[in-house]
Scaffold this motif. Sequence first.
Motif, PDB file in Angstrom:
ATOM      1  N   TYR A  63      -6.210 -42.234  58.149  1.00 56.07           N
ATOM      2  CA  TYR A  63      -7.164 -41.338  58.398  1.00 56.07           C
ATOM      3  C   TYR A  63      -8.340 -41.366  57.279  1.00 56.07           C
ATOM      4  CZ  TYR A  63      -9.563 -36.849  58.631  1.00 56.07           C
ATOM      5  OH  TYR A  63     -10.647 -35.807  58.906  1.00 56.07           O
ATOM      6  N   THR A  64      -9.507 -41.869  57.851  1.00 57.40           N
ATOM      7  CA  THR A  64     -10.572 -42.110  56.858  1.00 57.40           C
ATOM      8  C   THR A  64     -12.088 -41.728  57.217  1.00 57.40           C
ATOM      9  OG1 THR A  64      -9.507 -44.166  56.970  1.00 57.40           O
ATOM     10  CG2 THR A  64     -11.587 -44.186  55.891  1.00 57.40           C
ATOM     11  N   ARG A  65     -12.607 -41.028  56.303  1.00 56.36           N
ATOM     12  CA  ARG A  65     -14.038 -40.607  56.148  1.00 56.36           C
ATOM     13  C   ARG A  65     -15.010 -41.404  55.216  1.00 56.36           C
ATOM     14  NH1 ARG A  65     -14.353 -34.478  55.791  1.00 56.36           N
ATOM     15  NH2 ARG A  65     -12.693 -34.898  54.437  1.00 56.36           N
ATOM     16  N   SER A  66     -16.019 -41.498  55.667  1.00 61.04           N
ATOM     17  CA  SER A  66     -17.378 -41.900  54.624  1.00 61.04           C
ATOM     18  C   SER A  66     -17.471 -40.787  53.603  1.00 61.04           C
ATOM     19  CB  SER A  66     -18.450 -42.424  55.251  1.00 61.04           C
ATOM     20  OG  SER A  66     -19.170 -41.421  55.736  1.00 61.04           O
ATOM     21  N   ALA A  67     -17.647 -41.193  52.671  1.00 59.99           N
ATOM     22  CA  ALA A  67     -18.194 -39.983  51.550  1.00 59.99           C
ATOM     23  C   ALA A  67     -19.303 -39.111  51.907  1.00 59.99           C
ATOM     24  CB  ALA A  67     -18.388 -40.762  49.959  1.00 59.99           C
ATOM     25  N   GLN A  68     -20.320 -39.892  52.525  1.00 63.88           N
ATOM     26  CA  GLN A  68     -21.389 -39.407  53.090  1.00 63.88           C
ATOM     27  C   GLN A  68     -21.060 -38.183  54.046  1.00 63.88           C
ATOM     28  OE1 GLN A  68     -25.545 -41.247  53.116  1.00 63.88           O
ATOM     29  NE2 GLN A  68     -24.158 -42.763  53.910  1.00 63.88           N
ATOM     30  N   GLU A  69     -20.222 -38.528  55.061  1.00 67.97           N
ATOM     31  CA  GLU A  69     -19.943 -37.786  56.101  1.00 67.97           C
ATOM     32  C   GLU A  69     -18.992 -36.477  55.626  1.00 67.97           C
ATOM     33  OE1 GLU A  69     -16.213 -37.578  59.383  1.00 67.97           O
ATOM     34  OE2 GLU A  69     -17.063 -39.582  58.692  1.00 67.97           O
ATOM     35  N   ALA A  70     -18.171 -36.773  54.722  1.00 68.93           N
ATOM     36  CA  ALA A  70     -17.179 -35.990  54.059  1.00 68.93           C
ATOM     37  C   ALA A  70     -17.949 -34.891  53.103  1.00 68.93           C
ATOM     38  CB  ALA A  70     -16.062 -36.493  53.342  1.00 68.93           C
ATOM     39  N   TYR A  71     -18.954 -35.477  52.024  1.00 67.31           N
ATOM     40  CA  TYR A  71     -19.644 -34.586  51.008  1.00 67.31           C
ATOM     41  C   TYR A  71     -20.709 -34.785  50.897  1.00 67.31           C
ATOM     42  CZ  TYR A  71     -14.457 -35.292  50.112  1.00 67.31           C
ATOM     43  OH  TYR A  71     -13.152 -35.434  50.069  1.00 67.31           O
ATOM     44  N   GLY A  72     -21.503 -35.444  51.746  1.00 66.57           N
ATOM     45  CA  GLY A  72     -23.034 -35.367  51.719  1.00 66.57           C
ATOM     46  C   GLY A  72     -23.482 -36.611  50.854  1.00 66.57           C
ATOM     47  N   ALA A  73     -24.752 -36.835  50.909  1.00 64.02           N
ATOM     48  CA  ALA A  73     -25.063 -38.176  50.228  1.00 64.02           C
ATOM     49  C   ALA A  73     -25.126 -38.296  48.938  1.00 64.02           C
ATOM     50  CB  ALA A  73     -26.668 -38.401  50.881  1.00 64.02           C
ATOM     51  N   ASP A  74     -25.477 -37.199  48.295  1.00 60.32           N
ATOM     52  CA  ASP A  74     -25.279 -36.983  46.721  1.00 60.32           C
ATOM     53  C   ASP A  74     -23.998 -36.128  46.018  1.00 60.32           C
ATOM     54  OD1 ASP A  74     -27.637 -38.323  46.819  1.00 60.32           O
ATOM     55  OD2 ASP A  74     -28.937 -36.560  47.244  1.00 60.32           O
ATOM     56  N   ALA A  75     -23.218 -35.919  46.823  1.00 65.21           N
ATOM     57  CA  ALA A  75     -22.016 -34.970  46.789  1.00 65.21           C
ATOM     58  C   ALA A  75     -21.286 -35.412  45.001  1.00 65.21           C
ATOM     59  CB  ALA A  75     -21.144 -34.872  47.399  1.00 65.21           C
ATOM     60  N   PHE A  76     -20.896 -36.872  45.128  1.00 66.53           N
ATOM     61  CA  PHE A  76     -20.471 -37.321  43.981  1.00 66.53           C
ATOM     62  C   PHE A  76     -21.123 -37.244  42.660  1.00 66.53           C
ATOM     63  CE2 PHE A  76     -17.159 -38.748  46.425  1.00 66.53           C
ATOM     64  CZ  PHE A  76     -15.992 -39.048  45.999  1.00 66.53           C
ATOM     65  N   CYS A  77     -22.675 -37.233  42.950  1.00 59.54           N
ATOM     66  CA  CYS A  77     -23.577 -37.178  41.818  1.00 59.54           C
ATOM     67  C   CYS A  77     -23.944 -35.673  41.332  1.00 59.54           C
ATOM     68  CB  CYS A  77     -25.153 -38.014  42.174  1.00 59.54           C
ATOM     69  SG  CYS A  77     -24.885 -39.625  42.410  1.00 59.54           S
ATOM     70  N   ASN A  78     -23.979 -34.976  42.311  1.00 63.30           N
ATOM     71  CA  ASN A  78     -24.369 -33.333  41.854  1.00 63.30           C
ATOM     72  C   ASN A  78     -23.031 -32.445  41.891  1.00 63.30           C
ATOM     73  OD1 ASN A  78     -27.101 -34.264  42.350  1.00 63.30           O
ATOM     74  ND2 ASN A  78     -27.113 -33.769  44.710  1.00 63.30           N
ATOM     75  N   LEU A  79     -22.058 -32.658  42.179  1.00 64.07           N
ATOM     76  CA  LEU A  79     -20.863 -31.872  42.020  1.00 64.07           C
ATOM     77  C   LEU A  79     -20.282 -32.505  40.842  1.00 64.07           C
ATOM     78  CD1 LEU A  79     -19.278 -31.615  45.577  1.00 64.07           C
ATOM     79  CD2 LEU A  79     -20.594 -29.834  44.406  1.00 64.07           C
ATOM     80  N   CYS A  80     -19.662 -31.645  39.988  1.00 63.68           N
ATOM     81  CA  CYS A  80     -18.725 -32.057  38.600  1.00 63.68           C
ATOM     82  C   CYS A  80     -17.515 -32.574  39.139  1.00 63.68           C
ATOM     83  CB  CYS A  80     -18.782 -30.861  37.689  1.00 63.68           C
ATOM     84  SG  CYS A  80     -17.506 -29.633  38.318  1.00 63.68           S
ATOM     85  N   ARG A  81     -16.886 -33.410  38.457  1.00 66.68           N
ATOM     86  CA  ARG A  81     -15.829 -33.887  38.506  1.00 66.68           C
ATOM     87  C   ARG A  81     -14.737 -32.870  39.054  1.00 66.68           C
ATOM     88  NH1 ARG A  81     -12.975 -38.075  34.066  1.00 66.68           N
ATOM     89  NH2 ARG A  81     -15.400 -38.459  34.185  1.00 66.68           N
ATOM     90  N   GLU A  82     -14.410 -31.758  38.479  1.00 63.61           N
ATOM     91  CA  GLU A  82     -13.372 -30.910  38.937  1.00 63.61           C
ATOM     92  C   GLU A  82     -13.801 -30.388  40.145  1.00 63.61           C
ATOM     93  OE1 GLU A  82     -15.099 -30.852  36.063  1.00 63.61           O
ATOM     94  OE2 GLU A  82     -13.319 -31.608  34.738  1.00 63.61           O
ATOM     95  N   GLU A  83     -15.179 -30.103  40.677  1.00 60.80           N
ATOM     96  CA  GLU A  83     -15.286 -29.804  42.229  1.00 60.80           C
ATOM     97  C   GLU A  83     -14.947 -30.865  43.112  1.00 60.80           C
ATOM     98  OE1 GLU A  83     -19.234 -26.846  41.796  1.00 60.80           O
ATOM     99  OE2 GLU A  83     -19.480 -28.970  41.054  1.00 60.80           O
ATOM    100  N   VAL A  84     -15.470 -32.053  42.690  1.00 61.97           N
ATOM    101  CA  VAL A  84     -15.318 -33.280  43.820  1.00 61.97           C
ATOM    102  C   VAL A  84     -13.532 -33.417  43.902  1.00 61.97           C
ATOM    103  CG1 VAL A  84     -15.083 -35.516  44.068  1.00 61.97           C
ATOM    104  CG2 VAL A  84     -17.188 -34.453  43.383  1.00 61.97           C
ATOM    105  N   LEU A  85     -12.766 -33.205  42.709  1.00 66.39           N
ATOM    106  CA  LEU A  85     -11.508 -33.648  42.836  1.00 66.39           C
ATOM    107  C   LEU A  85     -10.688 -32.378  43.589  1.00 66.39           C
ATOM    108  CD1 LEU A  85     -10.344 -34.901  39.472  1.00 66.39           C
ATOM    109  CD2 LEU A  85      -9.822 -35.723  41.504  1.00 66.39           C
ATOM    110  N   ALA A  86     -10.977 -30.961  43.493  1.00 71.40           N
ATOM    111  CA  ALA A  86     -10.647 -30.017  43.879  1.00 71.40           C
ATOM    112  C   ALA A  86     -10.793 -29.854  45.684  1.00 71.40           C
ATOM    113  CB  ALA A  86     -11.346 -28.617  43.390  1.00 71.40           C
ATOM    114  N   LYS A  87     -12.043 -30.543  45.814  1.00 66.00           N
ATOM    115  CA  LYS A  87     -12.590 -30.538  47.335  1.00 66.00           C
ATOM    116  C   LYS A  87     -11.389 -31.505  48.156  1.00 66.00           C
ATOM    117  CE  LYS A  87     -16.550 -30.706  50.413  1.00 66.00           C
ATOM    118  NZ  LYS A  87     -16.234 -29.774  51.252  1.00 66.00           N
ATOM    119  N   MET A  88     -11.415 -32.745  47.424  1.00 65.16           N
ATOM    120  CA  MET A  88     -10.482 -33.826  47.864  1.00 65.16           C
ATOM    121  C   MET A  88      -9.031 -33.288  47.989  1.00 65.16           C
ATOM    122  SD  MET A  88     -12.023 -37.421  46.522  1.00 65.16           S
ATOM    123  CE  MET A  88     -11.978 -37.117  44.980  1.00 65.16           C
TER     124      MET A  88
END
Length: 196
Positions: A63-88
């Motif tokens: 089961y695979t998604r692109s990061a853009q599709e899953a989190y938006g174009a800048d999500a990994f840059c604009n969200l903090c590490r903890e937010e990205v990890l929690a979402k994943m």
Amino acid sequence: MGFLTLWLSGCASAKMVDSWHAPGPVQPFSNVVVLAMVPPQDTALREQLENRMSELLCSLGYYTRSAQEAYGADAFCNLCREEVLAKMKKEGVEAVVTVSLVGIAAQPTKHDTVQIAQVNLFDYQKSTTAHLKALGYDEPQRLYYWETNLYRVTDQKLLYSGKTEIDGQISPEQFAQEYGPLVVNDMLQSGVLQWR
């Protein structure tokens, strides 16, 4: 593995330079996000790389998604590490495949697997994004070096790293088509990916 091998027999513009995988058995995973890190001006290439890699992983049963599709174009840059990890983790993501431009040169560079293996997913993303601002996929007489890493989400540890050399004379579209199968085939052979 047959369709990948057949497809790769016609590829001449992309080749594996080096690859490494963590020793020992890899814990099975099924939910993967693909994150391409390219120069900011190359948004179309990012989309093509993420989508092509996602398609190939889906064809293996992940089961695979692109990061853009899953989190938006800048999500990994604009969200903090903890937010990205929690979402994943909330979405059950178990692994992240990164695809990044790591160099433009006339000759290949040595793949320092010891150094790469000591860097976690988020530190890798931060350092790669910083140097990408000066690069672009627009110099046709050069060789481009791309790196694909596979990280486990629970501890952000590196499970696989492969470096690929791409002839700059091919179009970004052709590159996306050639690159994905080449790397996925190497990951299958190393045992970090399996038919599901």
